[in-house]
Design a protein around this motif. Sequence first.
Motif, PDB file in Angstrom:
ATOM      1  N   ASP A  57     -56.243  -9.813 -16.280  1.00 58.33           N
ATOM      2  CA  ASP A  57     -56.456 -10.930 -17.202  1.00 58.33           C
ATOM      3  C   ASP A  57     -57.920 -11.309 -17.347  1.00 58.33           C
ATOM      4  O   ASP A  57     -58.224 -12.399 -17.827  1.00 58.33           O
ATOM      5  N   LYS A  58     -58.806 -10.436 -16.912  1.00 55.33           N
ATOM      6  CA  LYS A  58     -60.233 -10.747 -16.959  1.00 55.33           C
ATOM      7  C   LYS A  58     -60.986  -9.622 -17.633  1.00 55.33           C
ATOM      8  O   LYS A  58     -60.608  -8.460 -17.550  1.00 55.33           O
ATOM      9  N   THR A  59     -62.074  -9.992 -18.282  1.00 54.68           N
ATOM     10  CA  THR A  59     -62.973  -8.997 -18.833  1.00 54.68           C
ATOM     11  C   THR A  59     -64.139  -8.880 -17.873  1.00 54.68           C
ATOM     12  O   THR A  59     -64.908  -9.830 -17.701  1.00 54.68           O
ATOM     13  N   VAL A  60     -64.229  -7.746 -17.207  1.00 52.60           N
ATOM     14  CA  VAL A  60     -65.293  -7.495 -16.241  1.00 52.60           C
ATOM     15  C   VAL A  60     -65.909  -6.139 -16.537  1.00 52.60           C
ATOM     16  O   VAL A  60     -65.297  -5.296 -17.196  1.00 52.60           O
ATOM     17  N   SER A  61     -67.107  -5.922 -16.050  1.00 50.76           N
ATOM     18  CA  SER A  61     -67.774  -4.642 -16.280  1.00 50.76           C
ATOM     19  C   SER A  61     -67.241  -3.588 -15.316  1.00 50.76           C
ATOM     20  O   SER A  61     -66.620  -3.906 -14.299  1.00 50.76           O
ATOM     21  N   GLU A  62     -67.521  -2.333 -15.639  1.00 49.84           N
ATOM     22  CA  GLU A  62     -67.103  -1.227 -14.784  1.00 49.84           C
ATOM     23  C   GLU A  62     -67.794  -1.293 -13.425  1.00 49.84           C
ATOM     24  O   GLU A  62     -67.339  -0.684 -12.464  1.00 49.84           O
ATOM     25  N   GLN A  63     -68.863  -2.039 -13.340  1.00 49.13           N
ATOM     26  CA  GLN A  63     -69.617  -2.136 -12.092  1.00 49.13           C
ATOM     27  C   GLN A  63     -68.778  -2.738 -10.967  1.00 49.13           C
ATOM     28  O   GLN A  63     -68.994  -2.411  -9.806  1.00 49.13           O
ATOM     29  N   VAL A  64     -67.816  -3.598 -11.290  1.00 49.94           N
ATOM     30  CA  VAL A  64     -66.973  -4.166 -10.238  1.00 49.94           C
ATOM     31  C   VAL A  64     -66.096  -3.089  -9.609  1.00 49.94           C
ATOM     32  O   VAL A  64     -65.770  -3.170  -8.430  1.00 49.94           O
ATOM     33  N   VAL A  65     -65.734  -2.067 -10.388  1.00 55.75           N
ATOM     34  CA  VAL A  65     -64.977  -0.945  -9.842  1.00 55.75           C
ATOM     35  C   VAL A  65     -65.851  -0.222  -8.823  1.00 55.75           C
ATOM     36  O   VAL A  65     -65.425   0.040  -7.696  1.00 55.75           O
ATOM     37  N   PHE A  66     -67.095   0.092  -9.219  1.00 54.39           N
ATOM     38  CA  PHE A  66     -68.014   0.771  -8.312  1.00 54.39           C
ATOM     39  C   PHE A  66     -68.224  -0.044  -7.037  1.00 54.39           C
ATOM     40  O   PHE A  66     -68.228   0.487  -5.937  1.00 54.39           O
ATOM     41  N   GLN A  67     -68.401  -1.349  -7.192  1.00 50.96           N
ATOM     42  CA  GLN A  67     -68.680  -2.220  -6.051  1.00 50.96           C
ATOM     43  C   GLN A  67     -67.497  -2.239  -5.087  1.00 50.96           C
ATOM     44  O   GLN A  67     -67.668  -2.131  -3.874  1.00 50.96           O
ATOM     45  N   ASN A  68     -66.281  -2.362  -5.611  1.00 47.92           N
ATOM     46  CA  ASN A  68     -65.102  -2.412  -4.749  1.00 47.92           C
ATOM     47  C   ASN A  68     -64.810  -1.063  -4.098  1.00 47.92           C
ATOM     48  O   ASN A  68     -64.371  -1.013  -2.950  1.00 47.92           O
ATOM     49  N   ILE A  69     -65.065   0.020  -4.795  1.00 50.28           N
ATOM     50  CA  ILE A  69     -64.906   1.345  -4.186  1.00 50.28           C
ATOM     51  C   ILE A  69     -65.931   1.510  -3.068  1.00 50.28           C
ATOM     52  O   ILE A  69     -65.612   2.006  -1.987  1.00 50.28           O
ATOM     53  N   SER A  70     -67.142   1.067  -3.309  1.00 51.91           N
ATOM     54  CA  SER A  70     -68.173   1.119  -2.273  1.00 51.91           C
ATOM     55  C   SER A  70     -67.753   0.298  -1.064  1.00 51.91           C
ATOM     56  O   SER A  70     -67.942   0.706   0.087  1.00 51.91           O
ATOM     57  N   HIS A  71     -67.166  -0.861  -1.308  1.00 55.38           N
ATOM     58  CA  HIS A  71     -66.687  -1.734  -0.236  1.00 55.38           C
ATOM     59  C   HIS A  71     -65.597  -1.032   0.586  1.00 55.38           C
ATOM     60  O   HIS A  71     -65.627  -1.050   1.818  1.00 55.38           O
ATOM     61  N   LEU A  72     -64.645  -0.392  -0.090  1.00 57.16           N
ATOM     62  CA  LEU A  72     -63.582   0.316   0.611  1.00 57.16           C
ATOM     63  C   LEU A  72     -64.130   1.522   1.370  1.00 57.16           C
ATOM     64  O   LEU A  72     -63.700   1.807   2.495  1.00 57.16           O
ATOM     65  N   ARG A  73     -65.109   2.215   0.790  1.00 56.99           N
ATOM     66  CA  ARG A  73     -65.730   3.342   1.494  1.00 56.99           C
ATOM     67  C   ARG A  73     -66.471   2.867   2.740  1.00 56.99           C
ATOM     68  O   ARG A  73     -66.517   3.574   3.746  1.00 56.99           O
TER      69      ARG A  73
END
Length: 179
Positions: A57-73
Amino acid sequence: MKFSFQIFQFDCEHKILTRHGKVIKLKDRAANMLKFFILNNDRILSKAELLETVWPDKTVSEQVVFQNISHLRAIFGNDAIKTFSKRGYQWQLELTEVTEQAEEVVAVPEPQAPASEESKTEIESSNNESSDKAQKNDAPTSDSTPEQPVKDSKSTTWLGILGAAALVVATAIWMAVKS
């Protein structure tokens, strides 16, 4: 459903991650992303698919995907999530489903990656990890406290050092041949 991998266990229903039985607090979006990766470990997930599922339900940039993947890594190691250039990401750690009734453990097949993409993926993964660190300013906010990342094992550290040394030697040889 509960899944076990490495020294971790993740309860998909309650989005609770444990390491050696101790709870590790995850931000809500990171927990949603982990759940989506685990439940779809047999296929490559695109950035668009991750955005639609984790931030519906939010419009966010693709950068949040990168950030969360980095966090999980940072928690599970760089090999946990593989980057497929221009295609997406896939969970790579072997999963074991833990059933409640008999505490029976059922193996879940490991994902199979296309062999032709592997060399490009390793380079792309390294590039994305570097850009992930630079893009942390766009991280989603959450009320939960971030957990402490798991430190790399000695063998992983040594592999990194050996890889860097091999890169330096290869570059020196290439420069000598080029001259």
